[in-house]
Design an enzyme around this catalytic site. Structure first.
Site, PDB file in Angstrom:
ATOM      1  N   GLY A  70      -6.290   3.921  -0.861  1.00  0.00           N
ATOM      2  CA  GLY A  70      -5.812   4.724   0.248  1.00  0.00           C
ATOM      3  C   GLY A  70      -4.375   4.400   0.594  1.00  0.00           C
ATOM      4  O   GLY A  70      -3.580   5.288   0.921  1.00  0.00           O
ATOM      5  N   THR A  71      -4.022   3.122   0.518  1.00  0.00           N
ATOM      6  CA  THR A  71      -2.650   2.704   0.822  1.00  0.00           C
ATOM      7  C   THR A  71      -1.658   3.329  -0.148  1.00  0.00           C
ATOM      8  O   THR A  71      -0.610   3.847   0.261  1.00  0.00           O
ATOM      9  CB  THR A  71      -2.538   1.168   0.771  1.00  0.00           C
ATOM     10  OG1 THR A  71      -3.373   0.608   1.789  1.00  0.00           O
ATOM     11  CG2 THR A  71      -1.101   0.719   0.998  1.00  0.00           C
ATOM     12  N   ASN A 147      -8.649   4.939  12.882  1.00  0.00           N
ATOM     13  CA  ASN A 147      -9.507   3.917  12.296  1.00  0.00           C
ATOM     14  C   ASN A 147      -9.928   2.824  13.273  1.00  0.00           C
ATOM     15  O   ASN A 147     -10.786   2.007  12.957  1.00  0.00           O
ATOM     16  CB  ASN A 147      -8.801   3.265  11.097  1.00  0.00           C
ATOM     17  CG  ASN A 147      -7.469   2.647  11.487  1.00  0.00           C
ATOM     18  OD1 ASN A 147      -6.572   3.338  11.965  1.00  0.00           O
ATOM     19  ND2 ASN A 147      -7.326   1.349  11.287  1.00  0.00           N
ATOM     20  N   GLN A 175     -10.113   7.814   7.150  1.00  0.00           N
ATOM     21  CA  GLN A 175     -11.294   7.537   7.971  1.00  0.00           C
ATOM     22  C   GLN A 175     -12.123   8.786   8.238  1.00  0.00           C
ATOM     23  O   GLN A 175     -13.314   8.693   8.536  1.00  0.00           O
ATOM     24  CB  GLN A 175     -10.878   6.911   9.306  1.00  0.00           C
ATOM     25  CG  GLN A 175     -10.547   5.439   9.237  1.00  0.00           C
ATOM     26  CD  GLN A 175     -11.723   4.571   8.817  1.00  0.00           C
ATOM     27  OE1 GLN A 175     -12.886   4.940   8.964  1.00  0.00           O
ATOM     28  NE2 GLN A 175     -11.422   3.407   8.275  1.00  0.00           N
ATOM     29  N   THR A 233      -3.655   4.133 -16.909  1.00  0.00           N
ATOM     30  CA  THR A 233      -4.974   4.608 -17.309  1.00  0.00           C
ATOM     31  C   THR A 233      -5.859   4.820 -16.084  1.00  0.00           C
ATOM     32  O   THR A 233      -5.971   3.944 -15.226  1.00  0.00           O
ATOM     33  CB  THR A 233      -5.653   3.591 -18.252  1.00  0.00           C
ATOM     34  OG1 THR A 233      -4.809   3.387 -19.390  1.00  0.00           O
ATOM     35  CG2 THR A 233      -7.011   4.092 -18.710  1.00  0.00           C
ATOM     36  N   CYS A 321      -6.822  -4.202   7.080  1.00  0.00           N
ATOM     37  CA  CYS A 321      -5.535  -4.444   6.430  1.00  0.00           C
ATOM     38  C   CYS A 321      -4.571  -5.218   7.319  1.00  0.00           C
ATOM     39  O   CYS A 321      -3.580  -5.763   6.845  1.00  0.00           O
ATOM     40  CB  CYS A 321      -4.895  -3.115   6.028  1.00  0.00           C
ATOM     41  SG  CYS A 321      -5.872  -2.171   4.848  1.00  0.00           S
TER      42      CYS A 321
END
Length: 377
Positions: A70-71, A147, A175, A233, A321
């Site tokens: 997500g970051t 969040n 979220q 990849t 985080c």
């Protein structure tokens, strides 16, 4: 038996994903960039997953890009918008996740922090003032579902104002996905970010949505994967798990939200019975019932978290985080709560595996802890 009330940090892997992972045939994936049969089978699997996710979001598969988190998705969306649309100004809320705020702070462009109300909602009057200050291309960043508080921002109104002023809109929906039908809001934004592990997928997969078939922007070099937009990849198994988890979450959305409402109502009524000194931010605004921040004035959050952990209950002090940061929740501070309140808050976030008995056990445990910590009832 432990109780997990930290689903906003990450969710357990959904049963449907566990079934997929337990089948060893599903784990025999090869490099999707290879031209042999095995490689093309992996490529086909990614394409099918992309198609499924696009159908759930009611979008075009070509407008979906897979990332590693997500970051990264937030960073990619912001960087892409700045590069593709020659962004000169960014308007953002002080309650955004650090994955949005930190990249913005490090950009050498004009920055405008829009005010919010005491309930955590965007101040639309101040937002219009910010838009009027920007004379060149502007990017607006507004998280859909917070969040820490669960507050849901009025994206429809924000989008309308952005369109009136020719601004682009990016929404962190990490979220929100799995809790509300984000396909309704996808149509209102230009960019959005997502993460697999928030819906019961596995870690290591994120996703970016972009509205139009814009020219190629590359953030990671060294390969032509993801339509030439991101080298590296692809995480084949993780992408498939994301699609499976998202499909399962959509199928169970109504039932799970009904459960969250029951758990939330029990939590709020129970806390009110314990003491009227306990503060529950944003409870009078439109919010999602699965996420709540609770303030226990005069009690250090870390002591409550440790005490609850010893009782077998996992909660947090806000965004995972940012758990190592000193000074308390930046979200609460932005909502005009003082430093003491910010340092005395814990976050509870429910998931599909929680029940009312667990909430009652939490209420009994927190009451005992508060008595031992001489909480001023």
């Amino acid at each position: 038996m432990r109780i997990y009330f930290d689903h906003a940090a990450t969710t357990p892997i959904r049963f449907e994903v566990q079934e997929f992972l337990s089948n060893h045939e599903n784990l025999k994936f090869y490099n999707p960039s290879s031209v042999h049969v095995e490689g093309q089978k992996a490529r086909s699997s990614i394409n099918n997953a992309r198609d499924l996710i696009a159908s759930l979001l009611k979008s075009d598969p070509d407008n979906i890009l897979f990332t590693s988190s997500g970051t990264e998705s937030c960073n990619y969306a912001i960087n892409m918008a700045i590069e593709i649309h020659a962004i000169k100004n960014i308007i953002y809320l002080p309650t955004e996740h650090s994955a949005v705020i930190d990249p913005i702070i490090n950009k050498k462009i004009n920055k405008y922090q829009c005010k919010i109300t005491s309930e955590g909602l965007i101040d639309l009057e101040d937002f219009q003032k910010c838009l009027k200050k920007t004379k060149e291309n502007t990017l607006v960043c507004v998280m859909l579902l917070n969040n820490e508080t669960g507050i849901i921002q009025p994206i429809e109104q924000v989008s309308k104002l952005c369109n009136e002023h020719g601004a682009y809109l990016f929404s962190d929906m990490i979220q929100a996905i799995g809790k509300i039908d984000v396909s309704t809001f996808i149509k209102m934004v230009d960019f959005a970010s997502f993460a697999s592990h928030k819906v019961g997928g596995i870690h290591g997969v994120g996703m970016v949505y972009f509205k139009d078939k814009i020219k190629i922007y590359r953030d990671i070099f060294g390969g032509a994967q993801e339509f030439g937009r991101r080298g590296g990849t692809e995480n084949v198994i993780g992408i498939l798990a994301f699609a499976i988890a998202l499909e399962a979450s959509y199928a169970k959305l109504a039932d799970e939200n009904k459960k969250y409402n029951l758990l939330y109502n029990k939590l709020i009524s129970g806390l009110n019975e314990i003491s009227n000194k306990i503060i529950i931010p944003s409870q009078n605004s439109l919010k999602h019932s699965s996420i709540s921040t609770v303030i226990f004035p005069g009690i250090k959050a870390e002591n409550l978290i440790i005490g609850l952990d010893l009782e077998g209950i996992a909660v947090s002090a806000g965004a995972a985080c940012s758990s190592g940061k000193i000074g308390g929740s930046h979200v609460l501070k932005a909502m005009n709560y003082n430093k003491e309140h910010a340092m005395s808050s814990i976050r509870l976030s429910f998931g599909w595996d929680n029940n009312e008995e667990q909430v009652q056990f939490f209420l009994d445990s927190i009451n005992n802890l508060l008595q031992g910590m001489k909480f001023k009832y």
